[in-house]
Design a protein around this motif. Structure first.
Motif, short mmCIF file in Angstrom:
data_model
loop_
_atom_site.label_atom_id
_atom_site.label_comp_id
_atom_site.label_asym_id
_atom_site.label_seq_id
_atom_site.Cartn_x
_atom_site.Cartn_y
_atom_site.Cartn_z
N GLY A 111 56.08 8.40 25.31
CA GLY A 111 55.40 8.79 23.96
C GLY A 111 56.33 9.38 23.02
N PRO A 112 55.75 10.01 22.01
CA PRO A 112 56.74 10.34 20.95
C PRO A 112 57.71 11.38 21.35
N VAL A 113 58.98 11.41 20.56
CA VAL A 113 60.01 12.12 20.95
C VAL A 113 60.76 12.82 19.62
N VAL A 114 61.00 14.14 19.85
CA VAL A 114 61.84 14.79 18.97
C VAL A 114 63.21 15.05 19.51
N VAL A 115 64.32 14.45 18.89
CA VAL A 115 65.59 14.63 19.32
C VAL A 115 66.16 15.84 18.30
N SER A 116 66.72 16.85 19.22
CA SER A 116 67.30 17.99 18.60
C SER A 116 68.77 17.68 18.77
N MET A 162 66.77 3.02 16.72
CA MET A 162 65.46 3.35 17.52
C MET A 162 64.52 3.69 16.50
N GLN A 163 64.88 4.63 15.73
CA GLN A 163 63.85 5.32 14.59
C GLN A 163 63.27 3.98 13.93
N ARG A 164 63.96 3.06 13.56
CA ARG A 164 63.60 1.85 12.91
C ARG A 164 62.71 0.93 13.58
N GLU A 165 62.69 0.95 14.80
CA GLU A 165 61.72 0.55 15.79
C GLU A 165 60.49 1.23 16.27
N ALA A 166 60.75 2.63 16.15
CA ALA A 166 59.69 3.40 16.88
C ALA A 166 59.41 4.66 16.02
N ALA A 167 58.01 4.47 15.25
CA ALA A 167 58.02 5.62 14.50
C ALA A 167 57.57 6.83 15.24
N ASP A 168 57.46 7.00 16.48
CA ASP A 168 57.31 8.10 17.09
C ASP A 168 58.83 8.80 17.38
N LEU A 169 59.86 8.57 16.72
CA LEU A 169 61.18 9.32 16.95
C LEU A 169 61.48 10.05 15.69
N THR A 170 61.61 11.30 15.88
CA THR A 170 62.27 12.49 15.12
C THR A 170 63.54 12.91 15.38
N VAL A 171 64.32 13.14 14.26
CA VAL A 171 65.81 13.33 14.64
C VAL A 171 66.15 14.75 13.89
N VAL A 172 66.21 15.65 14.36
CA VAL A 172 66.56 17.10 13.76
C VAL A 172 67.86 17.91 14.17
N ALA A 173 68.25 18.29 13.12
CA ALA A 173 69.56 19.43 13.17
C ALA A 173 68.84 20.73 13.62
N SER A 174 69.50 21.41 14.80
CA SER A 174 69.12 22.72 15.11
C SER A 174 69.91 23.86 15.44
N VAL A 175 70.79 23.83 14.60
CA VAL A 175 71.86 25.10 14.59
C VAL A 175 71.39 26.14 13.44
N PRO A 176 71.04 27.21 13.63
CA PRO A 176 70.42 28.09 12.69
C PRO A 176 71.78 28.89 12.02
N GLN A 198 52.50 16.10 20.13
CA GLN A 198 52.22 15.24 21.31
C GLN A 198 53.63 14.73 21.71
N ALA A 199 54.85 15.33 21.18
CA ALA A 199 56.05 14.80 21.45
C ALA A 199 56.87 15.59 22.41
N ARG A 200 57.73 15.15 23.23
CA ARG A 200 58.62 15.78 24.09
C ARG A 200 59.96 16.08 22.88
N VAL A 201 60.46 17.29 23.16
CA VAL A 201 61.76 17.65 22.49
C VAL A 201 62.77 17.43 23.47
N LEU A 202 63.67 16.41 23.14
CA LEU A 202 65.28 16.35 23.80
C LEU A 202 66.18 16.69 23.05
N ALA A 203 67.04 17.79 23.62
CA ALA A 203 68.03 18.51 22.86
C ALA A 203 69.29 18.17 23.89
N LEU A 204 70.45 17.83 22.99
CA LEU A 204 71.86 17.72 23.33
C LEU A 204 72.53 18.81 22.72
N VAL A 205 73.02 19.66 23.64
CA VAL A 205 73.61 20.89 23.30
C VAL A 205 75.14 21.15 23.97
#
Length: 265
Positions: free
Chosen positions: A63-68, A124-138, A168-175
């Motif tokens: 399903g949809p994914v948010v990459v942090s 991946m994002q160009r093939e899967a509209a359900d992928l969002t990539v975000v920066a997450s250091v405040p 509807q998305a999972r958040v996957l974070a690499l930290v």
């Protein structure tokens, strides 16, 4: 001069369009009750960003994914432009033009492996509209008179907002490893690490197994540094067994790791 050097590093190199590889045991991560999957790494390895990209591939099948990613929130417009560029060469040029951040001031997050990850996520994002990539250091200032650093709490707030923006998305974070811990750090100004601020029953947190090898990092000097061999050297893949007295839910075991130097020295 600096931007020219960065462009030279970013605009040349290997073919970054690796396909997705299955990660053994990763199917255990995609439970319906899990909203957040954290991967706590040692910055500066080739293997951790590559394996994280493979986990994103597997998650997208569910399903949809948010990459942090562990970049400053000010980097988000550059990250968006990188993802939306018409060509890979234009994407690399966008990144090369950014004057600050990890690809200039190195701590492992500006490595060749991290550039590889960004390019794979872009593909991946160009093939899967359900992928969002975000920066997450405040940007969380240290306040005089307060022992706790509120950056960990603020980081968790950002993750929560990202999840609420895509319910509807999972958040996957690499930290970095410490931010993925789920228990209080006694005596540390961090207090609760970022992952510990989120309901534990909604999270799975993995730590990169210590199985030897090297990582590129800056200690007294910058360069390759040894990784200890404190975990089972034969283990591979995702192993969901509690680690370090509950700090983590499991291991991401990739074997001995290799150092990934900065894109620009």
């Amino acid at each position: 001069m600096i931007s020219a050097l960065i462009a030279a590093g970013l605009l040349t190199g290997l073919d970054w369009s690796d396909g997705c590889r299955p990660v053994a045991g990763s199917e255990a991560l995609w439970r319906d009750d899990i909203r957040y999957v954290f991967v706590g790494e040692t910055h500066g390895t080739a293997e951790a960003p590559a394996a994280f990209a493979d986990l994103v591939c597997a998650a997208l099948e569910q399903g949809p994914v948010v990459v942090s990613l562990e970049y400053s929130v000010e980097f988000q417009p550059t990250l968006d432009a990188f993802m939306e560029a018409d060509s890979e060469a234009e994407a690399r040029a966008v990144l090369a033009a950014y004057p600050h951040g990890a690809f200039v001031h190195h701590d492992g997050r500006g490595s060749a492996a991290m550039l590889d990850l960004l390019l794979r996520l872009r593909a991946m994002q160009r093939e899967a509209a359900d992928l969002t990539v975000v920066a997450s250091v405040p940007n969380s200032p240290r306040v005089e008179g307060f022992r706790q650093s509120y950056s960990e709490m603020d980081r968790a707030v950002l993750w929560g907002r990202q999840a609420m923006a895509a319910p509807q998305a999972r958040v996957l974070a690499l930290v970095g490893r410490v931010h993925a811990e789920k228990t209080r750090r006694v005596g540390s100004p961090l207090g609760l690490p970022a992952a510990a601020h989120i309901r534990p029953e909604e999270t799975l947190s993995l730590t990169l197994a210590h199985q030897g090898g090297e990582a590129w990092m800056c200690l007294d000097e910058c360069g390759n540094a040894p990784i200890p061999e404190s975990d089972d050297l034969t283990a591979r893949g995702v192993l969901l067994t509690p680690q370090q007295n509950g700090k983590f839910d499991g291991l991401l075991a990739l074997g001995p790791v290799t150092a990934s130097p900065p894109v620009v020295r």
